[in-house]
Design an enzyme around this catalytic site. Structure first.
Site, PDB file in Angstrom:
ATOM      1  N   SER A 187       0.801  -1.226   0.000  1.00  0.00           N
ATOM      2  CA  SER A 187       0.000   0.000   0.000  1.00  0.00           C
ATOM      3  C   SER A 187       0.835   1.279   0.000  1.00  0.00           C
ATOM      4  O   SER A 187       0.299   2.355  -0.219  1.00  0.00           O
ATOM      5  CB  SER A 187      -0.957   0.023   1.192  1.00  0.00           C
ATOM      6  OG  SER A 187      -0.245   0.210   2.398  1.00  0.00           O
ATOM      7  N   LYS A 210       1.719   4.472   6.893  1.00  0.00           N
ATOM      8  CA  LYS A 210       1.002   5.295   5.913  1.00  0.00           C
ATOM      9  C   LYS A 210       1.595   6.705   5.920  1.00  0.00           C
ATOM     10  O   LYS A 210       2.362   7.076   6.781  1.00  0.00           O
ATOM     11  CB  LYS A 210      -0.493   5.402   6.254  1.00  0.00           C
ATOM     12  CG  LYS A 210      -1.229   4.082   6.377  1.00  0.00           C
ATOM     13  CD  LYS A 210      -1.405   3.377   5.065  1.00  0.00           C
ATOM     14  CE  LYS A 210      -2.136   2.047   5.282  1.00  0.00           C
ATOM     15  NZ  LYS A 210      -2.086   1.217   4.124  1.00  0.00           N
TER      16      LYS A 210
END
Length: 190
Positions: free
Chosen positions: A56, A99
């Site tokens: 991701s 993230k």
């Protein structure tokens, strides 16, 4: 007949091998203990090695990349937009996620067809290649105090704040700093 000396030459006496060996062993043990202690302090307080699991955060971070996270930096400076952070996953605190910080506390945020708007302005995101963009939208909202809106760079496969909401500051425990493996990817995290 010549006169021979009966005096023996003085020989230097070397320390007994056993005493020298013990002394070296103590020094070696001391050095090893100091090294272990320094390593524990660095890993516990300053930097921690982690392995990326998942894709991701591509292209910046790839599956199985090894990197150091700085666990100390946020004691002296605030979290900034664009930082790549490691945090306890809000839906299962035993797991950690990595993230990029997109929204700061108090930011007005909305996403329209994949374009992120912060406080009414489109966010420039050079770290998200065109092929990793998605077309998801999200209604406008405000990032709560002491929370951060985070997203993966590989938007079309990332589970992030669009799914689980903003991340509390107390769950963020490090900033990705340096990729050390694979050697071809070695360098600072941007």
């Amino acid at each position: 007949m010549s006169e021979e000396s009966t005096q023996q030459p003085e020989l230097e006496t070397a320390p007994a091998p056993q005493k020298q060996s013990r002394s070296e062993m103590r020094q070696w043990t001391r050095d090893l203990l100091v090294s272990v202690l320094v390593s524990v302090v660095i890993i516990t307080c300053l930097y921690q090695p982690v392995r990326v699991e998942g894709t991701s955060m591509q292209p910046e971070l790839r599956n199985s990349d090894r990197l150091f996270i700085n666990k100390f930096v946020y004691r002296f400076e605030g979290i900034s937009r664009g930082d790549v952070v490691v945090f306890h996953y809000p839906l299962n605190p035993k797991e950690s996620f990595i993230k990029r910080v997109i929204g700061l506390p108090g930011d007005h945020i909305r996403i329209d067809q994949g374009t992120v708007y912060i406080n009414g302005k489109a966010l420039k995101e050079p770290y998200v290649p065109r092929r990793y963009r998605d077309h998801r939208s999200m209604a406008a909202g405000v990032v709560p105090p002491h929370e951060y809106f985070v997203m993966g760079d590989h938007r079309n496969i990332s589970e992030d704040s669009r799914d689980f909401g903003p991340v509390p500051r107390s769950d963020i425990y490090g900033k990705a700093s340096f990729i050390y493996w694979p050697a071809g990817q070695m360098g600072t995290v941007h």
